[in-house]
Write a protein that holds these residues in place. Structure first.
Motif, PDB file in Angstrom:
ATOM      1  N   TRP A 110       0.836  -1.198   0.000  1.00 52.99           N
ATOM      2  CA  TRP A 110       0.000   0.000   0.000  1.00 52.99           C
ATOM      3  C   TRP A 110       0.874   1.253   0.000  1.00 52.99           C
ATOM      4  CZ3 TRP A 110      -0.724   4.222   3.195  1.00 52.99           C
ATOM      5  CH2 TRP A 110      -1.838   5.014   2.909  1.00 52.99           C
ATOM      6  N   VAL A 111       1.897   1.270   0.864  1.00 50.46           N
ATOM      7  CA  VAL A 111       2.811   2.419   0.908  1.00 50.46           C
ATOM      8  C   VAL A 111       3.511   2.584  -0.435  1.00 50.46           C
ATOM      9  CG1 VAL A 111       4.896   3.362   1.981  1.00 50.46           C
ATOM     10  CG2 VAL A 111       3.148   2.267   3.397  1.00 50.46           C
ATOM     11  N   VAL A 130       2.761   2.942   9.337  1.00 47.59           N
ATOM     12  CA  VAL A 130       1.623   2.377   8.607  1.00 47.59           C
ATOM     13  C   VAL A 130       1.732   0.857   8.534  1.00 47.59           C
ATOM     14  CG1 VAL A 130       0.548   2.201   6.326  1.00 47.59           C
ATOM     15  CG2 VAL A 130       1.136   4.439   7.266  1.00 47.59           C
ATOM     16  N   ILE A 131       2.909   0.357   8.214  1.00 52.62           N
ATOM     17  CA  ILE A 131       3.100  -1.092   8.064  1.00 52.62           C
ATOM     18  C   ILE A 131       2.859  -1.815   9.380  1.00 52.62           C
ATOM     19  CG2 ILE A 131       4.818  -2.879   7.567  1.00 52.62           C
ATOM     20  CD1 ILE A 131       6.069  -0.798   5.595  1.00 52.62           C
ATOM     21  N   GLN A 132       3.438  -1.303  10.467  1.00 49.11           N
ATOM     22  CA  GLN A 132       3.288  -1.981  11.751  1.00 49.11           C
ATOM     23  C   GLN A 132       1.860  -1.881  12.284  1.00 49.11           C
ATOM     24  OE1 GLN A 132       5.401  -4.010  13.097  1.00 49.11           O
ATOM     25  NE2 GLN A 132       3.967  -4.447  14.751  1.00 49.11           N
ATOM     26  N   LEU A 133       1.225  -0.728  12.129  1.00 49.48           N
ATOM     27  CA  LEU A 133      -0.154  -0.589  12.599  1.00 49.48           C
ATOM     28  C   LEU A 133      -1.102  -1.466  11.776  1.00 49.48           C
ATOM     29  CD1 LEU A 133      -0.527   3.221  13.412  1.00 49.48           C
ATOM     30  CD2 LEU A 133      -0.253   1.305  14.992  1.00 49.48           C
ATOM     31  N   THR A 134      -0.787  -1.674  10.507  1.00 47.59           N
ATOM     32  CA  THR A 134      -1.600  -2.577   9.682  1.00 47.59           C
ATOM     33  C   THR A 134      -1.557  -3.993  10.243  1.00 47.59           C
ATOM     34  OG1 THR A 134      -1.170  -1.256   7.699  1.00 47.59           O
ATOM     35  CG2 THR A 134      -1.937  -3.507   7.366  1.00 47.59           C
ATOM     36  N   ALA A 135      -0.349  -4.453  10.603  1.00 45.80           N
ATOM     37  CA  ALA A 135      -0.208  -5.794  11.181  1.00 45.80           C
ATOM     38  C   ALA A 135      -0.932  -5.904  12.511  1.00 45.80           C
ATOM     39  CB  ALA A 135       1.277  -6.129  11.349  1.00 45.80           C
TER      40      ALA A 135
END
Length: 219
Positions: A110-111, A130-135
């Motif tokens: 997404w990023v 963004v990546i960590q909060l998505t997980a």
């Protein structure tokens, strides 16, 4: 006529769909308590990458699609439809760890797509967040889905304890961190990597190399 990327995604899912359905039916025929209805639903879910490509008019990297298919096979299929969750105590935790990796990859994509649209790398701290909060968000959502599945379909994804739920969420969180570390250190998978994090990983290695080169002269 479906676009060629969508056709390739459908064909990629076909062996996984046929294999899981055939295995569930054979095991049920010999007396093993496999859940064929759940397997059929999961087989349909394996078309999700193709559906996403068709809906959003994009192409998903092959690494992400394969990881998704393997995750569905080893997680919901083996874990719930074949009752491996009940047979192997740590199987659920391992699957949740892998789900953290998988969803972190989705966050990376997404990023990357946003960076391609704006034609510039985003700040590295923003990409990492963004990546960590998505997980982490997916880890919590998955626990809600497991709870609903156990009560509506009769699966055995959870053992009903708060400790199990929190361990699963933590496993997904750690999986996201592992995916980020893999990208920053090894720059893999490159087909999903945002430019901002590739640059951050390259900067980290350059600094480390400079420190190692200067170390002998300082002794």
């Amino acid at each position: 006529m479906l676009p060629k990327p969508v056709q390739r995604s459908l064909l990629l899912a076909l062996p996984f769909q046929a294999g899981t359905l055939a295995l569930a039916i054979v095991l049920l025929a010999v007396g093993f308590p496999s859940q064929v209805l759940l397997t059929a639903l999961l087989a349909l879910a394996m078309w999700a990458p193709a559906a996403a490509e068709l809906l959003f008019r994009t192409t998903l990297p092959r690494a992400l699609q394969l990881h998704y298919l393997i995750f569905i096979t080893l997680g919901p299929f083996a874990g719930s439809a074949l009752n491996v969750y009940a047979a192997i105590a740590d199987w659920d935790t391992l699957i949740h760890f892998d789900s953290g990796v998988l969803v972190a990859w989705l966050g990376m994509l997404w990023v990357r797509r946003v960076e391609e649209r704006v034609d510039a790398p985003l700040p590295a701290w923003f990409s990492l967040t963004v990546i960590q909060l998505t997980a982490m968000a997916f880890a919590a959502m998955w626990e809600i889905c497991e709870f609903a599945s156990d009560h509506l379909i009769g699966t055995v994804s959870q053992n009903g304890s708060l400790e199990d739920t929190m361990m699963d969420i933590m496993a997904g969180t750690v999986g996201g961190l592992f995916a980020i570390a893999l990208l920053l250190i090894l720059r893999r998978p490159r087909s999903l990597a945002p430019a901002s994090l590739l640059r951050a990983g390259r900067h980290h290695r350059d600094v480390t190399a400079d420190e190692q080169a200067s170390a002998p002269g300082e002794r």
